[in-house]
Design a protein around this motif. Structure first.
Motif, PDB file in Angstrom:
ATOM      1  N   TYR A 196     -18.698  17.268  -8.120  1.00 39.54           N
ATOM      2  CA  TYR A 196     -18.071  17.663  -6.854  1.00 39.54           C
ATOM      3  C   TYR A 196     -16.725  18.344  -7.117  1.00 39.54           C
ATOM      4  O   TYR A 196     -16.449  19.431  -6.608  1.00 39.54           O
ATOM      5  CB  TYR A 196     -17.889  16.421  -5.974  1.00 39.54           C
ATOM      6  CG  TYR A 196     -17.296  16.712  -4.617  1.00 39.54           C
ATOM      7  CD1 TYR A 196     -18.109  16.972  -3.519  1.00 39.54           C
ATOM      8  CD2 TYR A 196     -15.912  16.741  -4.438  1.00 39.54           C
ATOM      9  CE1 TYR A 196     -17.565  17.247  -2.270  1.00 39.54           C
ATOM     10  CE2 TYR A 196     -15.353  17.014  -3.197  1.00 39.54           C
ATOM     11  CZ  TYR A 196     -16.185  17.271  -2.117  1.00 39.54           C
ATOM     12  OH  TYR A 196     -15.638  17.550  -0.890  1.00 39.54           O
ATOM     13  N   ASP A 233     -18.275  11.283  -0.323  1.00 35.68           N
ATOM     14  CA  ASP A 233     -18.691   9.930   0.068  1.00 35.68           C
ATOM     15  C   ASP A 233     -20.138   9.910   0.564  1.00 35.68           C
ATOM     16  O   ASP A 233     -20.901   8.999   0.242  1.00 35.68           O
ATOM     17  CB  ASP A 233     -17.768   9.372   1.163  1.00 35.68           C
ATOM     18  CG  ASP A 233     -16.492   8.795   0.560  1.00 35.68           C
ATOM     19  OD1 ASP A 233     -16.473   8.605  -0.682  1.00 35.68           O
ATOM     20  OD2 ASP A 233     -15.525   8.578   1.309  1.00 35.68           O
ATOM     21  N   GLN A 234     -20.490  10.923   1.325  1.00 39.08           N
ATOM     22  CA  GLN A 234     -21.873  10.991   1.819  1.00 39.08           C
ATOM     23  C   GLN A 234     -22.861  11.146   0.661  1.00 39.08           C
ATOM     24  O   GLN A 234     -23.930  10.553   0.656  1.00 39.08           O
ATOM     25  CB  GLN A 234     -22.032  12.143   2.811  1.00 39.08           C
ATOM     26  CG  GLN A 234     -21.402  11.843   4.165  1.00 39.08           C
ATOM     27  CD  GLN A 234     -21.345  13.072   5.067  1.00 39.08           C
ATOM     28  OE1 GLN A 234     -21.181  14.205   4.593  1.00 39.08           O
ATOM     29  NE2 GLN A 234     -21.486  12.858   6.363  1.00 39.08           N
ATOM     30  N   THR A 259     -15.968  22.303  -6.477  1.00 42.59           N
ATOM     31  CA  THR A 259     -15.118  22.635  -5.330  1.00 42.59           C
ATOM     32  C   THR A 259     -13.695  22.981  -5.755  1.00 42.59           C
ATOM     33  O   THR A 259     -12.860  23.322  -4.921  1.00 42.59           O
ATOM     34  CB  THR A 259     -15.033  21.456  -4.333  1.00 42.59           C
ATOM     35  OG1 THR A 259     -14.509  20.310  -5.012  1.00 42.59           O
ATOM     36  CG2 THR A 259     -16.394  21.133  -3.741  1.00 42.59           C
ATOM     37  N   LYS A 308     -22.087  18.255   3.114  1.00 45.99           N
ATOM     38  CA  LYS A 308     -21.907  16.836   2.803  1.00 45.99           C
ATOM     39  C   LYS A 308     -20.571  16.586   2.096  1.00 45.99           C
ATOM     40  O   LYS A 308     -20.119  17.391   1.285  1.00 45.99           O
ATOM     41  CB  LYS A 308     -23.042  16.355   1.904  1.00 45.99           C
ATOM     42  CG  LYS A 308     -24.417  16.472   2.530  1.00 45.99           C
ATOM     43  CD  LYS A 308     -25.125  15.113   2.587  1.00 45.99           C
ATOM     44  CE  LYS A 308     -26.353  15.155   3.466  1.00 45.99           C
ATOM     45  NZ  LYS A 308     -27.434  15.942   2.872  1.00 45.99           N
ATOM     46  N   SER A 309     -19.984  15.454   2.409  1.00 45.28           N
ATOM     47  CA  SER A 309     -18.764  15.049   1.710  1.00 45.28           C
ATOM     48  C   SER A 309     -19.150  14.276   0.451  1.00 45.28           C
ATOM     49  O   SER A 309     -20.309  13.866   0.284  1.00 45.28           O
ATOM     50  CB  SER A 309     -17.918  14.147   2.612  1.00 45.28           C
ATOM     51  OG  SER A 309     -18.580  12.897   2.773  1.00 45.28           O
TER      52      SER A 309
END
Ligand SMILES: [Zn+2]
Length: 316
Positions: A301, A272-273, A305, A269-270
């Motif tokens: 996030y 935004d998602q 990351t 998933k990003s």
């Protein structure tokens, strides 16, 4: 541009810090109405609060005063007066929990009286300034601090101040709220000052751009809980005197939200998602005007990351 009156209205104390970072000297804040509230915590330790700036811890005894953090420069006279209300003894040392200006703003003032002690990275960040924020929507540039505000004693792992019959221990916790966090233990009084690794205003601000990380914060909070007695009094970076029962649910939230983002990342998933899916909805009671659920999602996030800026994420 945010107006100070608005901040008061929406009662988001840490935003004052962000406002300071954002506007620096460009706009004078009105500290004239702020009153310093003094609370006896336990043993020889007091807490001083002033309008949401970082809580000050103070060990007060026959040898004098050791303070932990010193809020904003314009409040320094009032802090001094509040200390005088407790004792006539002098300030002997000041310890900074981290470099943010709502915790170190009084450094230049108090260092005329006594040396400031902090982790090596606090001095570096105060000296150089630099980007601060969650790598996303919360971003600010910290200005370099004047030379007389720089801690003149620094440590890399731990330092102990033996005063007032207490072994006041500042212990470094890497990469939590920032990369220079110290948590301060007052074992005889049974008090801990956790700096901004524990706050009561909701989702915490993690300064990912200044080396903070969610995993470091979790690790630090776990280690503190593992070494304090069950009845210890905890001074949060912001908020009222707390206990282990307040820190445990906070830690559980940190871990559960971290795990939710780790899982979503595994699913490809990003960011935004994750925002669209309202991934942090189960913890929405922690969502505040300062660190909203979306801002905390960005924090998690970016921390997990290794992304440092919103821009970088956008263009990759
Ligand atoms: Zn802070």
């Amino acid at each position: 541009m945010i107006d100070r009156r608005l901040l008061t209205k929406i009662a988001v104390p840490p935003a004052v810090f962000l406002l300071t970072l954002a506007l620096a000297a460009a706009q004078e804040q009105d500290f004239s109405k702020v009153q310093i509230k003094v609370t006896k915590v336990a043993g020889s330790v007091y807490m001083l609060e002033g309008d949401g700036a970082g809580n000050i811890g103070a060990s007060v005894g026959d040898d004098g005063i050791v303070i932990v953090d010193d809020q904003y420069a314009p409040l320094a006279d009032k802090i001094q007066a509040a200390l005088k209300g407790i004792t006539d003894k002098p300030v002997r040392f000041i310890i900074n929990t981290h470099y943010h200006p709502d915790h170190t703003g009084g450094n230049a003032y108090f260092q005329k009286q006594a040396p400031i002690i902090a982790h090596d990275n606090v001095r570096k960040r105060l000296e150089n300034g630099g980007p601060a924020g969650n790598g996303g929507s919360l971003h600010f540039d910290a200005k370099p601090a004047p030379k007389d505000a720089l801690p003149i004693i620094t440590f890399d792992h731990a330092v102990t101040v033996h005063l007032n019959g207490e072994d006041i221990r500042a212990l470094y916790f890497p990469a939590g709220h920032t990369d220079g966090d110290a948590i301060i233990f007052f074992p005889k009084s049974n008090v801990v000052h956790m700096g901004d690794d524990f706050v009561t205003y909701g989702f915490p601000f993690i300064d990912v751009e200044a080396g903070g990380s969610i995993n470091g914060m979790i690790d630090g909070v776990e280690k503190v809980l593992a070494q304090v007695p069950a009845d210890v009094k905890i001074i949060p970076g912001h908020g009222p005197v707390s206990g282990v029962d307040d820190v445990r649910p906070y830690l559980a939230m940190l871990k559960a939200t971290r795990d939710a983002v780790v899982q979503a990342l595994k699913e490809g998933k990003s960011l935004d998602q994750m925002k669209q899916a309202k991934l942090l909805d189960p913890w929405k009671k922690y969502s505040g005007d300062f660190v909203s659920a979306d801002a905390f999602l960005e924090t998690l996030y970016n921390s997990l990351t290794g992304q440092k800026t919103g821009k970088f994420i956008k263009h990759n």
